[in-house]
Structures are given as C-alpha cells and as structure tokens.
Design an enzyme around this catalytic site. Structure first.
Site, PDB file in Angstrom:
ATOM      1  N   HIS A 190       0.874  -1.178   0.000  1.00 13.81           N
ATOM      2  CA  HIS A 190       0.000   0.000   0.000  1.00 13.81           C
ATOM      3  C   HIS A 190       0.913   1.230   0.000  1.00 13.81           C
ATOM      4  CE1 HIS A 190      -2.866   2.886   1.788  1.00 13.81           C
ATOM      5  NE2 HIS A 190      -3.822   2.064   1.411  1.00 13.81           N
ATOM      6  N   ASP A 204       2.921  -4.698   7.910  1.00 14.27           N
ATOM      7  CA  ASP A 204       1.688  -3.938   7.752  1.00 14.27           C
ATOM      8  C   ASP A 204       0.543  -4.932   7.915  1.00 14.27           C
ATOM      9  OD1 ASP A 204      -0.621  -2.783   6.820  1.00 14.27           O
ATOM     10  OD2 ASP A 204       0.283  -1.874   5.047  1.00 14.27           O
ATOM     11  N   LYS A 211     -10.572  -0.901  10.494  1.00 16.17           N
ATOM     12  CA  LYS A 211     -10.667  -2.098   9.652  1.00 16.17           C
ATOM     13  C   LYS A 211     -10.956  -3.340  10.494  1.00 16.17           C
ATOM     14  CE  LYS A 211      -7.434  -0.324   6.184  1.00 16.17           C
ATOM     15  NZ  LYS A 211      -8.211   0.035   4.997  1.00 16.17           N
ATOM     16  N   GLN A 252      -4.603  -5.501   6.783  1.00 18.98           N
ATOM     17  CA  GLN A 252      -5.568  -6.467   6.228  1.00 18.98           C
ATOM     18  C   GLN A 252      -5.459  -7.849   6.855  1.00 18.98           C
ATOM     19  OE1 GLN A 252      -7.939  -5.458   4.442  1.00 18.98           O
ATOM     20  NE2 GLN A 252      -7.191  -3.520   3.644  1.00 18.98           N
TER      21      GLN A 252
HETATM   22  N1  PMP Z   1      -1.950  -0.870   4.412  1.00 19.31           N
HETATM   23  C1  PMP Z   1      -2.868  -1.661   3.841  1.00 19.31           C
HETATM   24  C2  PMP Z   1      -2.473  -3.028   3.381  1.00 19.31           C
HETATM   25  C3  PMP Z   1      -4.178  -1.197   3.697  1.00 19.31           C
HETATM   26  O1  PMP Z   1      -5.090  -1.987   3.120  1.00 19.31           O
HETATM   27  C4  PMP Z   1      -4.515   0.086   4.155  1.00 19.31           C
HETATM   28  C5  PMP Z   1      -5.916   0.639   3.990  1.00 19.31           C
HETATM   29  N2  PMP Z   1      -6.472   0.466   2.726  1.00 19.31           N
HETATM   30  C6  PMP Z   1      -3.517   0.875   4.749  1.00 19.31           C
HETATM   31  C7  PMP Z   1      -2.247   0.355   4.862  1.00 19.31           C
HETATM   32  C8  PMP Z   1      -3.791   2.243   5.273  1.00 19.31           C
HETATM   33  O2  PMP Z   1      -4.677   2.183   6.337  1.00 19.31           O
HETATM   34  P1  PMP Z   1      -5.281   3.521   6.981  1.00 19.31           P
HETATM   35  O3  PMP Z   1      -5.879   4.292   5.843  1.00 19.31           O
HETATM   36  O4  PMP Z   1      -6.312   3.020   7.942  1.00 19.31           O
HETATM   37  O5  PMP Z   1      -4.181   4.256   7.640  1.00 19.31           O
END
Ligand code: PMP
Length: 404
Positions: A122, A199, A225, A202
């Site tokens: 991400h 990270d 999440k 997910q």
């Molecule tokens: N890493 C991953 C793998 C994600 O799926 C996400 C959210 N889509 C994030 C980081 C970022 O999360 P947040 O927007 O809650 O900070």
C-alpha cells in the site's frame, strides 16, 4: 456452526436499503461496519467518563485513564505482545508506518543503507520511506512477485545484504488477497540480523497475528478495519528497538522534563504519544477487539475463507471475468476485471444494485504498474457477509456485463 444471522443483528447498518435495494456491503477492506457494542462504547465514554487522560487527578480523568490503559492491555493480548510498553496508539496504519519510518530512520539509517519493501505494498508502506529517503539517503529495494501474486522468496533472500537495515512488508495484500509468508520472511531476515515490520492492516482483522510467535519486530494496523472507530490505530514495536528510537512528534504526554536548554522524554509507550490521544477511540477499539475475540479469530478466519472460496467459485463461472491475483494463500479480498469494462463503470452499476465494492488502484499504484492495469474491481468480505450476498454479487456482475 457460525451463526451469521445472529451476528448480523449486531450491525444495524447492514439492514439499510440503498436505491431501494438491500445493502450488500463488500468493501470491508476499505473499512468495516461497527457492531452496536462499539457504538455503545463510544456513547458510554462521552455520557459517563469523558475527561482528558493522564494529567488529571480527578475522578473522571482517572477513570478515563484506567479505561485507556485497560484498552492497551486488550491490544497487547490480542496481538500476543510481551508488554503494554510496546503498544503505541496512533491514528491508524498510515500514521503507524510514518512514525516507524521517521523514528527508525533517525535511529538506524545512514546514507546508502537499505530498506526492503515488496511490490504489493500500500502507498502507506512506500511513501513514508521515500520521504525519509530524501533526507537520509536510504535506498528502497523491492521484492518482486510472480504473475499469480506470490512474493519471490528467492529474490528476497538474495536482496539482503550488510546494508539492509529493515524489511517492511504487508502481511496480506489489499489488492490480491495474498497472505505473505511472514514466518519465512522473519526467519530469513533475522538470520541476517535484520528486523521485520509488518503492515497488518488487512491481516489483523481476518487472520489475527501473534507478534511473539511470529517474532516480528513491528506491526501496524488500523482500528476502523477491525470493527473499531476511525481515527485510531496501533504500532507495536519490540521494546529494545523502540527504546533506541527518537520521538516522532513533540508535545503533551511524550515529555519527561521540558526546559529551553534541554528536554527529556517520557518512558515507553508515552514517548511516542504526543498530544491528547483519541482515548474514546482507543477504548472503543478495545470493545471491537473484545467483540472479535468473542466470536473467535480462528472461527472468523475459517468462515471468511469458505466465503472467499465460494466467491472465487461463483465468479469463475462468469463469462469474460478474470481474477487479478490467484495467490497460493488468500485472505479477505478478491480482485477482478470483466471483459474490457472499466472498473469504475462496474462499480457504479453494481452500486445501483445495492452492492458496495471498491474500484481503482487501491492505493497500490506500483502494483498496478507491475500488473499492467490501471485498476481492479475488489470485493472484500467480513464474517457478517453471507453466501446469498456473494450470489447477489455474481448476479450483479453478470447483469452489468450483459449491458456492455
Ligand atoms: N496498508 C494496507 C495493506 C491497507 O489496506 C490500508 C488501507 N487500505 C492501509 C495500509 C492504510 O490504512 P489507513 O488508511 O487506515 O491508515
């Protein structure tokens, strides 16, 4: 037996109709819906215990502080950490990774040092490192993957060198659903004396994680999440590393003693928690983790896995549909394209059938470049989804495909 119908009763929003159709919410990787227990926890805080934490000597402040520190213990237990000193509350995965990149770089990176990420990260696990690279001269190395979406572990092993300072990888890809082999990544990295950051945005909500069993050094995840509120997240860090890392932001509870000549810092974890924390969010996050624990993360993983298998089976039968990512081990999401229909067209038309999916690059543009596509349609499941909803998705996709 997994009683999904009784679980759904805890999530009032799932009864909603959109455009006169029952809501089919399959955008859980973006954010999850909240059970009544979490919503009640938020109102209970504001109705009964609201006061700023840590600095007050009065009844309400002490009660709010006690509940926030209990929440830290709940998080510690949930991810199997050794100490609450290793649990830092942040605004979410993104802030956790920015904190990590900033402080880790200042403590451990010299020009020419390397941090290894993967090609399926991400943006939150790419851009913070790039920002630090501009200032510190660190170089980013990228683990490649095969066409199915599995990391190339041989290439990874070959990348580690005496310049490598950290491996920072996603546990589960938010686009491909790939569950990366964290245990192997840690084993290989640690054999080179290199710590590993995960990270878990997910993975924590869907497969769980035990940081001590996996021996990971850092873990980031978001409250929203995992059925908790927005605006709160966690950075876990190994104490021996956190102790060597400087603060990320200044002010509030992070200080020991401030003078214009010299300021000292508080002990862990407060050193990394500047300003009034989102204590209401933190307390509600603990309610969410209690809720998940009540169902059982293993039962959740098993149910969601069977739901995803069913989705793959149903969607495979759709003429012109191709999956983006067919990883060896999958969790949470299924991404696809249908004929040459733009993902945004598919998403908009599904929305009018009451079906919420996400379309686009999913904040993973380098992965899109690797795949040679601008975006995907992504359906992501939770334990409150049903097979009937997967049937509705399949029927919806077929109907939309028929229009083109
Ligand atoms: N890493 C991953 C793998 C994600 O799926 C996400 C959210 N889509 C994030 C980081 C970022 O999360 P947040 O927007 O809650 O900070």
């Amino acid at each position: 037996m997994f009683d999904v119908e009784s679980i759904r009763k805890d999530f009032p929003i799932l009864d909603k109709q959109v455009y006169g159709k029952p809501l089919v919410y399959l955008d859980n990787a973006a954010t999850t819906q909240k059970p009544r227990q979490v919503i009640d926890s938020i109102s209970d805080c504001y109705l009964n215990t609201n006061a700023n934490v840590h600095r007050g000597l009065h009844f309400l402040s002490e009660e709010a502080t006690r509940q926030m520190e209990n929440a830290r213990e709940t998080v510690r237990r949930f991810i199997g950490a050794g100490s609450t000193q290793e649990i830092i509350f942040t605004r979410g995965t993104t802030e956790s990774l920015n904190l990590l990149a900033h402080s880790f770089t200042r403590a451990f990176i010299k020009p020419g040092d390397e941090v290894i990420v993967s090609c399926m990260e991400h943006h939150s696990n790419i851009v913070p490192w790039q920002l630090e690279a501009q200032k510190s001269g660190l170089a980013l190395k990228v683990i490649p993957m095969d066409d199915r979406g599995n990391l190339d572990m041989e290439a990874f092993e070959g990348m580690l060198s005496d310049r490598t300072r950290l491996v920072s990888v996603t546990h589960v890809s938010n686009v491909l659903g790939t569950v990366n082999p964290i245990r192997d990544i840690v084993r290989i990295a640690h054999a080179h004396g290199v710590p590993v950051a995960v990270d878990g945005a997910q993975s924590v909500p869907h497969t769980g994680i035990d940081v001590q069993a996996l021996d990971v050094d850092f873990l980031a995840f978001s409250g929203h999440k995992i059925y908790g509120p927005t605006g709160v997240g966690v950075l876990y860090g190994r104490k021996s590393l956190l102790e060597q890392m400087p603060p990320y932001q200044g002010g509030g509870e992070m200080i020991g003693r401030v003078s214009f000549e010299k300021t000292t810092y508080n002990e862990l974890p407060y050193k990394f928690e500047a300003g009034t924390p989102d204590y209401v969010g933190v307390i509600a996050l603990a309610s969410a983790l209690d809720y998940v624990t009540g169902i059982g993360i293993d039962a959740i993983a098993e149910y969601e896995h069977s739901l995803l298998d069913y989705a793959v089976e149903r969607l495979s039968a759709i003429d012109g549909l191709r999956f983006i990512g067919t990883p060896a081990v999958r969790s949470g999401v299924v991404s696809f394209l249908v004929k040459d229909i733009f993902p945004s067209d598919m998403g908009t038309l599904l929305d009018h059938l009451g079906i919420a999916v996400r379309t686009g690059h999913h904040c993973a543009q380098p992965l899109m470049d690797r795949l040679g596509i601008p975006g995907t349609v992504r359906a992501s499941v939770s334990f409150y989804n049903t097979r009937q909803e997967i049937d509705a998705l399949a029927a919806g996709i077929e109907r939309v495909a028929g229009m083109f």
